[in-house]
Write an enzyme that holds these catalytic residues in place. Sequence first.
Site, PDB file in Angstrom:
ATOM      1  N   CYS A  93      61.281  45.501  64.175  1.00  0.00           N
ATOM      2  CA  CYS A  93      62.046  46.684  63.710  1.00  0.00           C
ATOM      3  C   CYS A  93      62.992  47.490  65.273  1.00  0.00           C
ATOM      4  CB  CYS A  93      61.755  47.998  62.944  1.00  0.00           C
ATOM      5  SG  CYS A  93      61.166  47.524  61.408  1.00  0.00           S
ATOM      6  N   HIS A 103      63.252  55.117  65.759  1.00  0.00           N
ATOM      7  CA  HIS A 103      62.254  53.439  66.437  1.00  0.00           C
ATOM      8  C   HIS A 103      62.297  52.624  67.777  1.00  0.00           C
ATOM      9  CE1 HIS A 103      59.223  50.791  64.266  1.00  0.00           C
ATOM     10  NE2 HIS A 103      58.676  51.314  65.261  1.00  0.00           N
ATOM     11  N   HIS A 123      62.635  48.961  53.611  1.00  0.00           N
ATOM     12  CA  HIS A 123      61.862  48.611  54.370  1.00  0.00           C
ATOM     13  C   HIS A 123      60.222  49.682  53.518  1.00  0.00           C
ATOM     14  CE1 HIS A 123      58.190  50.108  56.663  1.00  0.00           C
ATOM     15  NE2 HIS A 123      58.437  48.433  57.993  1.00  0.00           N
TER      16      HIS A 123
END
Length: 557
Positions: free
Chosen positions: A96, A152, A243
């Site tokens: 990610c 993220h 995810h």
Amino acid sequence: MVAAVLAGLSLLSLLTCGYLAWGSRRGGAGEAPGNVLGEEPAAGAPRSQPHIIFILADDQGFRDVGYHGSEIRTPTLDKLAAEGVKLENYYVQPMCTPSRSQLITGKYQIHTGLQHSIIRPTQPNCLPLDNVTLPQKLKEVGYSTHMVGKWHLGFYRRECMPTQRGFDSFFGSLLGSGDYYTHFKCDSPGICGYDLYENDNAAWDHDNGIYSTQMYTQKVQQILASHNPRKPIFLYIAYQAVHSPLQAPGRYFEHYRSINNINRRRYAAMLACLDEAINNVTLALRKYGYYENSIIIYSSDNGGQPMAGGSNWPLRGSKGTYWEGGIRAVGFVHSPLLKNKGSVCKELVHITDWFPTLITLAEGQIDEDIQLDGYDVWETISEGRRSPRVDILHNIDPIYTKAKNGSWAAGYGIWNTAIQSAIRVNHWKLLTGNPGYSDWVPPQAFSNAGPNRWHNERVSWSAGKTVWLFNITADPYERVDLSARHPEVVKQLLRRLSQFNKTAVPVRYPPKDPRSNPKLNGGVWGPWFKEDEKKKKSDKSKGANKQKKSKNKKKAN
């Protein structure tokens, strides 16, 4: 050799099949009432700068799209791709944070310090603040910039937040994963918190138990409805799906009851919901007058995770590995501005290329002092020209040295093969160290109620092996290791790795900070590092040093 190349390419071309008819579904993943496909733009002639919509899926496997032969129905993705340009030699990073950092900076991980793993919730770490971001560059030329979805890229300081990195607005999550309905995430036992933000504050008002894919789509529709389509907009939609945790609204399971493997069934339902959401985003672009001057880019951030329902077949490996299954992604561009619509691009394209490509399309300027690793590939995609890219540094991770038998000797004195690294130069791909889980996982592996590795294909190699070489054009499935047959090619690629490594910055991977615990921040994951505290400490230390100096002076007198 020519026959092998043709065979490899012909097999790859079989993966791009036809598309399903555009659905006439109503309701669902964030659809606004009254949307009608094909409705005329509501505004006058748009400006020359195109509207840019970048849609990033999470953990979507290479096979998990209809036009790659999946049993999961994706009529929206199939139609958008068929009418646009499919990217069939397109690469991202295996996890990610690395993919997102390279998208937003146009730089390899070795040039941002994020070359190891991902940014953990409790780490005082984020995308380095001295890196100029894609939304910042687009704002310079008049774009309105909005992000919806998963960030993220770190949040330990307020300066790391999306709204401080170039986005006019942000609605989404800061962490890498979390519950799709409650938006809570536990990093470890007792370290749990809420993770849904609107701009710089926890979005408690939006905590209505809405599935995140649908909630994010509704937010996108609101943004498009309130913005003036005559002014350029950059919309970065980073969906949480598909995810883990594997969650989806019940009605999306309807077509997948026959899938016995529960993880694959849930994954299929999640992807069906995502496909419908993208349909509704496209409808909103048409309804509010953006579509005719828009560029829609779709990409997965990494390969699928078979243990969580994803499939990369016929590629080798999975998410988190440098085999093709971890880094070769589903991707396409859909736009009325494309010259070669309905085509397939087999030229080399990497996720870092979007930074210079989109800035150039937006009529922006790339500063000379910004040393990018990406290339402008618009003519490659739109007109079918050759790609300016001839190589990709997949990564060099100096911390990940789990290949115990790796050595300088195995690397001909050029490279320490204990280090996990991977590079692509033209047709050749070299891997060193421990590349990660290396099975091929065929569709029949998902035929049983639970994970079944008996169907997986494995290749046993001699103990201590730490170097692999493949001709990816002829052998895209990495079945024939050529390292022993072509030692000179191995040496050339090892030298190229060494050259790249000389430009690397130190790795940023700090230990976790106990102050990150959401219990200390009102039960919310969010910035915990206070700049004032740091200044106070430094001021105290300076004051203490002054006192020591004055005492020493008195003693000397």
